[in-house]
Write a protein that holds these residues in place. Structure first.
Motif, PDB file in Angstrom:
ATOM      1  N   ALA A   1      -7.648  15.068   4.959  1.00 57.58           N
ATOM      2  CA  ALA A   1      -7.921  13.701   5.408  1.00 57.58           C
ATOM      3  C   ALA A   1      -9.337  13.589   5.946  1.00 57.58           C
ATOM      4  O   ALA A   1     -10.055  12.633   5.628  1.00 57.58           O
ATOM      5  CB  ALA A   1      -6.902  13.285   6.469  1.00 57.58           C
TER       6      ALA A   1
ATOM      7  N   ALA B   1      -6.669  10.399  -2.383  1.00 57.29           N
ATOM      8  CA  ALA B   1      -6.106  11.609  -1.774  1.00 57.29           C
ATOM      9  C   ALA B   1      -5.607  12.597  -2.803  1.00 57.29           C
ATOM     10  O   ALA B   1      -5.738  13.807  -2.624  1.00 57.29           O
ATOM     11  CB  ALA B   1      -4.980  11.220  -0.816  1.00 57.29           C
TER      12      ALA B   1
ATOM     13  N   SER C   1      -3.737   5.165  -8.527  1.00 63.27           N
ATOM     14  CA  SER C   1      -3.816   4.674  -7.154  1.00 63.27           C
ATOM     15  C   SER C   1      -4.271   3.225  -7.139  1.00 63.27           C
ATOM     16  O   SER C   1      -4.904   2.760  -8.090  1.00 63.27           O
ATOM     17  CB  SER C   1      -4.813   5.504  -6.355  1.00 63.27           C
ATOM     18  OG  SER C   1      -4.259   6.736  -6.031  1.00 63.27           O
TER      19      SER C   1
ATOM     20  N   ALA D   1      -0.236  10.105   2.370  1.00 66.89           N
ATOM     21  CA  ALA D   1      -0.561  10.041   0.947  1.00 66.89           C
ATOM     22  C   ALA D   1      -0.733  11.441   0.369  1.00 66.89           C
ATOM     23  O   ALA D   1      -0.281  11.730  -0.741  1.00 66.89           O
ATOM     24  CB  ALA D   1      -1.844   9.230   0.738  1.00 66.89           C
TER      25      ALA D   1
ATOM     26  N   LYS E   1       1.283   4.199  -2.792  1.00 66.67           N
ATOM     27  CA  LYS E   1       1.014   5.616  -2.540  1.00 66.67           C
ATOM     28  C   LYS E   1       2.122   6.494  -3.093  1.00 66.67           C
ATOM     29  O   LYS E   1       2.012   7.706  -3.129  1.00 66.67           O
ATOM     30  CB  LYS E   1       0.931   5.876  -1.016  1.00 66.67           C
ATOM     31  CG  LYS E   1      -0.346   5.417  -0.379  1.00 66.67           C
ATOM     32  CD  LYS E   1      -0.560   6.094   0.977  1.00 66.67           C
ATOM     33  CE  LYS E   1       0.353   5.563   2.046  1.00 66.67           C
ATOM     34  NZ  LYS E   1      -0.072   5.984   3.403  1.00 66.67           N
TER      35      LYS E   1
ATOM     36  N   LEU F   1      -3.386  -1.677   5.919  1.00 63.46           N
ATOM     37  CA  LEU F   1      -3.045  -0.475   6.683  1.00 63.46           C
ATOM     38  C   LEU F   1      -1.966  -0.827   7.694  1.00 63.46           C
ATOM     39  O   LEU F   1      -2.003  -1.888   8.312  1.00 63.46           O
ATOM     40  CB  LEU F   1      -4.281   0.061   7.406  1.00 63.46           C
ATOM     41  CG  LEU F   1      -5.340   0.679   6.497  1.00 63.46           C
ATOM     42  CD1 LEU F   1      -6.623   0.910   7.259  1.00 63.46           C
ATOM     43  CD2 LEU F   1      -4.835   1.979   5.892  1.00 63.46           C
TER      44      LEU F   1
ATOM     45  N   GLN G   1      -1.771   7.941   8.053  1.00 57.76           N
ATOM     46  CA  GLN G   1      -1.559   7.253   6.776  1.00 57.76           C
ATOM     47  C   GLN G   1      -2.210   7.991   5.615  1.00 57.76           C
ATOM     48  O   GLN G   1      -1.663   8.031   4.511  1.00 57.76           O
ATOM     49  CB  GLN G   1      -2.058   5.809   6.876  1.00 57.76           C
ATOM     50  CG  GLN G   1      -1.259   5.055   7.941  1.00 57.76           C
ATOM     51  CD  GLN G   1      -1.593   3.576   8.005  1.00 57.76           C
ATOM     52  OE1 GLN G   1      -1.546   2.879   7.013  1.00 57.76           O
ATOM     53  NE2 GLN G   1      -1.933   3.094   9.195  1.00 57.76           N
ATOM     54  N   ILE G   2      -3.366   8.597   5.862  1.00 53.28           N
ATOM     55  CA  ILE G   2      -3.978   9.375   4.776  1.00 53.28           C
ATOM     56  C   ILE G   2      -3.165  10.644   4.537  1.00 53.28           C
ATOM     57  O   ILE G   2      -2.885  11.036   3.404  1.00 53.28           O
ATOM     58  CB  ILE G   2      -5.449   9.733   5.113  1.00 53.28           C
ATOM     59  CG1 ILE G   2      -6.257   8.453   5.320  1.00 53.28           C
ATOM     60  CG2 ILE G   2      -6.066  10.576   4.007  1.00 53.28           C
ATOM     61  CD1 ILE G   2      -7.702   8.691   5.683  1.00 53.28           C
TER      62      ILE G   2
ATOM     63  N   MET H   1      -7.547   6.978   1.056  1.00 54.74           N
ATOM     64  CA  MET H   1      -6.119   7.180   0.848  1.00 54.74           C
ATOM     65  C   MET H   1      -5.797   7.189  -0.646  1.00 54.74           C
ATOM     66  O   MET H   1      -5.002   7.985  -1.125  1.00 54.74           O
ATOM     67  CB  MET H   1      -5.382   6.031   1.527  1.00 54.74           C
ATOM     68  CG  MET H   1      -4.115   6.409   2.179  1.00 54.74           C
ATOM     69  SD  MET H   1      -3.743   5.227   3.482  1.00 54.74           S
ATOM     70  CE  MET H   1      -3.467   3.748   2.570  1.00 54.74           C
TER      71      MET H   1
ATOM     72  N   THR I   1       0.838  -1.202   0.000  1.00 53.59           N
ATOM     73  CA  THR I   1       0.000   0.000   0.000  1.00 53.59           C
ATOM     74  C   THR I   1       0.868   1.246   0.000  1.00 53.59           C
ATOM     75  O   THR I   1       0.645   2.170  -0.787  1.00 53.59           O
ATOM     76  CB  THR I   1      -0.905   0.029   1.245  1.00 53.59           C
ATOM     77  OG1 THR I   1      -1.565  -1.212   1.355  1.00 53.59           O
ATOM     78  CG2 THR I   1      -1.916   1.146   1.137  1.00 53.59           C
TER      79      THR I   1
END
Lengths: 355, 445, 364
Positions: free
Chosen positions: C138, C176, C99, C122, A256, C109, C118-119, C173, A252
């Motif tokens: 976010a 984003a 993405s 990004a 990103k 996650l 985490q968001i 995410m 992941t």
């Protein structure tokens, strides 16, 4: 979380008590050298050995009931009264404080450097699994884990001492001390300093822990204890990081657009740090204590390890017990610290009651 | 679907235990079956296990006898405390047993003579290795080929395996056909073949053996690896050291495996306070840095080879027991254990036939880590002068050369190379074994 | 080939191999071509092991390398070949223009960081914003994907979210940085049936709002019918058939596609497809599906995989089957199971775009 920490604390104290008890039993079983000495002396002087033994036992409180001796041993140990060293003719506590700095001189840099390098190599090879670098690193780790570091020390002494003559075969602890025998960081001394016996020179030379002469003789021991440390650290770091390298969340992060370096540091190292720290410190510390023991014997460094070894050879009981039990307590305390760190660092451990 | 398959596997072990015995009665109704006959067949053991049981019982009797004579009747700390008992037992009691005799406080057997305690352990370890390791591989050629195919991918491990076999054979045969190296005055300091040293390093008798001219002596084939400071033949020492390293590593590991597996299985099967006490103890035991515990124990109870092996065995088991426990805990929850219990199998049977085989991978993994670490520990103890003084081991030889590294450098170097390579090989081999038996460790394929 | 001017992503003859210990190559993807149009959804369908996930990961090169590598082929996004660009450029594409959403929200996650962190990461990787702005963004994203009380939940750790909520966080995410293309690799497979529909609807809504293209990887033909505009059917690293979703469902051309459709519970057959996938290290000559194909003839096991021939002369719908070659009679394939196809068509043709509720239930 508080409840957990309290439980761990109680358990550690209990474990410590058991360890002390084992120590006491072993000490009670092993023939007392002082006692034998007294008996032998009395006999050679034509006196009654039994009487001398009895007097000795009274003097040392050995005639008291077992339970009293046990309690006084435990309280004495807890209070820091660790007995008398026959070999050094001074209290054991003093022997420890005198020798510890020498162990730290090479031990501390070695632990720091090997942790950093080992961690870096381990992570690098985990991230670059199946590349040539990874294979080379893995091979190195096998090498480092397999080579007996005391023998490695000997080989380095043969090469750099005997053949190349770059280092002295004998360790001079005087170099780190002033003329009066006190440790000093850095200073100067003239040719009357005990480290320079047999040498005639004009003016002054540098002495002390940080003096070039002292640092030079510390290079090999530091290097040797580092090899084992790096290899062990690297194996753990690699194995631990590998658990996460293929993790979904790493993919992941990659998707990103996170850079490789950031993935390693923020996404792999951080979750791996928790189990790493727990596996590591204890075994790592154990490895180091074991390692340093033999390294000091090989290089003749008058540190804790050598003191313990001399104590064993000369049956200096109190010193043996203390030098073997103190590291054990160290491990106990570090285990406790790890467990607590684990709870604090990993959000998954405690559900709900995080504050 | 998953439910169905788990039911099947649950039924499987129970099936297989009866299927072999019930012969043609599969279609018969319950009351028609001659249950007594089936029971008697089930209780009967195969010829193979009969032989094994016979060997083990003969061994146990002889070992017990030797132990008794050595520690109860012979000279030891124990015998002082057992004084009255000892008085009651006359050496003639042993002599009265046919074929046995006492020899210097040891039981002497016909033909073989005195068998020392550590040798008892060594032989039973080898026998156990053949019975539980080599025999199953021989009987299951398909499984053997499968593991071999996975194993041989790892070139380093194959070479390591060969090296270890050679070391084992040379050590095992060599230390039986040659005698231990003896110190010999004047023969000291001879360099290895082709290596030269100043002649003042070499003892007077050694100067005649070595090729000496112009103040320099060169080693000859008579002492291929040279001699120690007390004139012992290093070549012989290395050969005898091979057996000692192998013996200590394998025997102590075997001992610790038996203890670890036993304790782990009993704890897991019964759980409760047995489990609690056993593994709280393991916690404490693992707190001690292993090497320090070895030192402490060897220091207090002495370092004969037998005691040394026992100390290693009794200290190493903790880590193994922990691994096996966690593995066995997972297995215990599987339906075939319940099925076995439901079928009325006694605990011992369930543990031995169902739990033990299923944690065998963990046992191998653990053994592969334990052997090299014990070999290193023995060498280190011998190096410190705490090993068995009557036996020449690599650690001892290395220690011998330490005081004169400047001139007699080969004494420490040569045995150390063997020690290093042996430990390295065990580590490579163990790594490959773990990969071969445990697919989880394998890389992307 | 379809109209090139209207193509966002053009995958051309893509190969992805994995080198094994023994030096063999596992040909996970072995010459795959397809396009994704802006704002439209292309679905890749296939059973496990068909190479669909590797294909999706090859677009931004997420597969582990080594052992994986791309020996040939191109992936063109907006005229830029992604197989040729530098690592730095690839990083700005990942998360910026393209993405990903993965199959398993449980593991996707990082367990030791809050979802907000985490968001935010990004956002901040691709946009030059302050931490506060990233935080606001976010919250906004989490609200958009339907997480209630987003501003307080920002500081929660992943284990405090349910599976469906985690997948929403992952979608937040992925969105984003307003990507042009969203690659969703079986985004609903690991979720409860009730949650699956919610997530699918969310994805469709978000796609429409943003006019974003989507590459949807799935083994579930029912899902394809719901979300996709175009379909690519993969088998053993090769494309078997591709075309507009209506055409493929109405006139499934390749025997493999037909077999897949027959496997749907609603289509009467529950027998599955006999046989198994060919060895990926050493694929057989001819069509990869030949030894499981009921219509296989001798020429099916010769040469390479057949070309993608037009089905019924519509250029957009092609199948890699010799029976559709200009000189052959496609009726061999189409006739044999016309009845089944008609049954399937009877429903899919009328409401392939928005299937009725009971059909949806049936498909799961």
């Amino acid at each position: 979380m508080k409840w957990y920490i309290a439980k761990r604390l109680v358990w550690s104290v209990f474990a410590a008590l058991i360890i002390l008890t084992i120590g006491f039993v072993l000490m009670d079983v092993v023939p007392d050298q002082g006692l034998q000495q007294v008996e032998f002396q009395a006999q050679t002087e034509g006196q009654s050995g039994d009487q001398a033994v009895q007097a000795y036992e009274e003097r040392r409180g050995l005639d008291e009931p077992l339970i009293d001796r046990y309690t006084s041993f435990v309280t004495g140990f807890v209070q820091g009264d660790w007995g008398w060293s026959y070999e050094y003719q001074q209290p054991v506590t003093e022997v420890i404080t005198d020798t510890l700095p020498y162990s730290m001189m090479y031990g501390v840099p070695s632990i720091i450097i090997s942790t950093i390098i080992g961690m870096a190599i381990g992570l690098y090879s985990a991230v670059n699994q199946y590349t040539k670098t990874d294979y080379a690193a893995t091979f190195f780790s096998f090498f480092g884990v397999s080579i007996p570091n005391w023998w490695f020390g000997i080989i380095l002494l043969v090469i750099f001492g005997s053949f190349l003559g770059w280092v002295d075969l004998d360790f001079s602890h005087r170099v780190a001390e002033t003329a009066d025998g006190d440790l000093t960081w850095l200073g100067t001394a003239d040719s009357s300093h005990p480290a320079f016996i047999g040498e005639n020179f004009e003016g002054e030379r540098q002495i002390g822990i940080l003096s070039p002469t002292n640092l030079k003789q510390l290079i090999l021991p530091t290097f040797v204890s580092m090899t084992a440390g790096i290899a062990a650290m690297m194996r753990y770091a690699r194995a631990e990081a590998l658990e996460y390298v293929d993790a979904e969340f790493v993919k992941t992060a990659k998707s990103k657009g996170v850079s490789n370096w950031r993935i390693v540091v923020r996404h792999i190292l951080r979750p791996a740090a928790v189990p790493l720290s727990t596996i590591l410190v204890g075994r790592f510390l154990g490895l180091f204590l074991t390692g340093s023991y033999l390294i000091e014997v090989v290089f003749g460094i008058p540190g804790l390890g050598l003191a313990s070894y001399e104590a064993i050879i000369n049956q200096d009981q109190n010193l043996v017990l203390v030098t073997l039990l103190v590291p054990t307590f160290l491990v106990l305390v570090s285990n406790l610290a790890q467990d607590i760190a684990y709870v604090v660092l990993d959000p998954r451990i405690s559900y709900g009651d995080r504050t | 679907m998953s439910r169905e398959s788990s039911d099947q596997s649950a039924a499987d072990p129970a099936d297989s235990s009866t299927a072999a015995a019930d012969g043609g009665v599969a279609d018969a109704r319950f009351e028609d079956v001659d249950w007594d006959r089936i029971d008697s067949v089930n209780r009967g053991r195969s010829l193979k296990s009969r032989i094994w049981l016979t060997i083990v019982s003969i061994w146990a009797t002889a070992f017990g006898g030797t132990l008794f004579v050595r520690y109860v009747m012979g000279d030891s700390i124990l015998s002082e405390r057992l004084g009255p008992l000892q008085d009651a037992l006359d050496p003639t009691v042993v002599e009265a047993i046919p074929l046995l005799s006492l020899n210097d406080g040891w039981v002497s057997f016909p033909v073989v003579g005195v068998v020392e305690l550590h040798n008892w352990l060594w032989w039973i370890t080898l026998a156990g290795f053949v019975y539980y390791g080599a025999l199953p591989l021989y009987e299951n050629p398909r499984m053997t080929r499968y593991y071999w195919r996975r194993f041989r991918k790892n070139k380093a491990a194959v070479i390591s395996g060969l090296f270890l076999v050679v070391i084992f054979l040379i050590g095992f045969v060599g230390s039986r056909v040659t005698s231990q190296p003896e110190p010999e005055a004047g023969l000291d300091g001879i360099p290895p073949v082709g290596i030269s040293t100043e002649s003042y390093n070499v003892g007077p008798a050694g100067q005649k053996v070595a090729d000496c001219a112009g103040g320099v002596c060169t080693g000859t084939w008579e002492y291929p690896f040279g001699t120690t400071t007390s004139g012992e033949d290093i070549f012989l020492g290395v050969i005898h050291g091979m057996e000692i390293s192998m013996m200590v590593g394998l025997t102590a590991t075997a001992a610790s495996l038996v203890i670890a597996a036993g304790i782990a299985l009993v704890s897991v099967y019964y759980g409760g306070w047995i489990d609690e006490i056993a593994f709280r103890w393991v916690d404490i035991q693992l707190t001690f840095p292993a090497f320090f515990l070895y030192l402490l124990l060897v220091y207090s109870i002495g370092g004969s080879m037998f005691i040394l092996i026992l100390i290693f065995g009794f200290i190493e088991w903790g880590g193994g027991a922990r691994l096996m426990r966690s593995e066995a805990l997972q297995r215990r929850e599987e339906p075939y254990i319940t099925a076995s219990k439901a079928a009325g199998a006694n605990p011992l049977w369930t543990m031995r036939k169902h739990l033990l085989p299923n944690i065998s991978n963990t046992i191998i993994t653990y053994a592969s880590l334990s052997i090299p670490s014990i070999i290193l520990a023995e060498a280190a103890l011998s190096f410190l002068g705490l090993g068995d003084p009557t036996m020449v081991s690599w650690g001892q030889l290395i220690a011998d050369g330490r005081d004169n590294l400047a001139n007699l450098w080969w004494i420490s170097t040569i045995p150390g190379i063997f020690l290093f390579l042996t430990v390295l090989s065990f580590n490579f081999l163990g790594d490959a074994l773990r990969d071969a038996i445990d697919p989880r460790h394998e890389g992307a394929e | 080939m379809s109209v090139h001017t209207d193509t966002l992503l053009d995958v051309e003859d893509l190969h992805v191999y994995f080198r094994t210990d023994t030096g063999e190559n596992v040909r996970a993807v072995d010459g795959v071509s397809f396009q994704v149009q802006p704002g439209k959804t292309t679905a890749i369908v296939g059973e496990s092991g068909s190479g669909k996930t590797v294909t999706s990961e090859a677009i931004t090169q997420l597969f582990p390398s080594p052992p994986g590598y791309i020996p040939e082929g191109s992936v063109t996004l907006d005229g830029q070949d992604l197989t040729e660009i530098s690592d730095d450029e690839m990083r700005s594409v990942r998360g910026g223009k393209i993405s990903h959403i993965f199959q398993n929200p449980q593991g996707a996650l990082n367990p030791v960081y809050t979802v907000g962190w985490q968001i935010r990461e990004a956002v901040m990787l691709h946009q030059d914003v302050s931490k506060t702005e990233a935080n606001e963004r976010a919250v906004e994203l989490m609200t958009q994907v339907g997480i209630p009380e987003a501003s307080t939940r920002l500081d929660d750790y992943p284990h405090e979210f349910s599976g469906g909520q985690k997948q929403r966080v992952i979608i937040a995410m992925a969105l984003a940085c307003e990507p042009d293309l969203l690659i969703a690799d079986e985004p609903t497979t690991a979720l409860d049936v009730t949650i699956q529909a919610q997530i699918l609807n969310l994805l469709k809504e978000l796609q429409e709002e943003r006019d974003m293209a989507m590459l949807f990887i799935t083994h579930d033909l029912g899902v394809v019918a719901e979300v996709a505009d175009r379909v690519v059917v993969m088998y053993a690293g090769k494309v078997m058939e591709r075309g507009p979703v209506m055409d493929v469902f109405q006139t499934p051309a390749h025997p493999y596609t037909r077999a897949l459709l027959e496997c749907l519970p609603g289509e009467g057959g529950l027998g599955g497809i006999p046989g198994q996938l060919p060895e990926p290290t050493d694929p057989p000559d001819g069509c990869r599906f030949a030894d499981r194909c009921p219509h296989a003839v001798e020429m099916c096991t010769e040469g390479g995989q057949p070309d993608l021939y037009d089905v019924r002369n519509t250029e957009a719908h092609t199948a890699s089957c010799v029976h559709f070659a200009p000189t052959m009679d496609p009726g061999v394939v189409l006739d044999g199971s016309e009845r089944v196809a008609t049954d399937g068509r009877g429903r899919t043709s009328t409401d392939a775009g928005q299937p009725s509720d009971d059909e949806e239930a049936e498909h799961r």
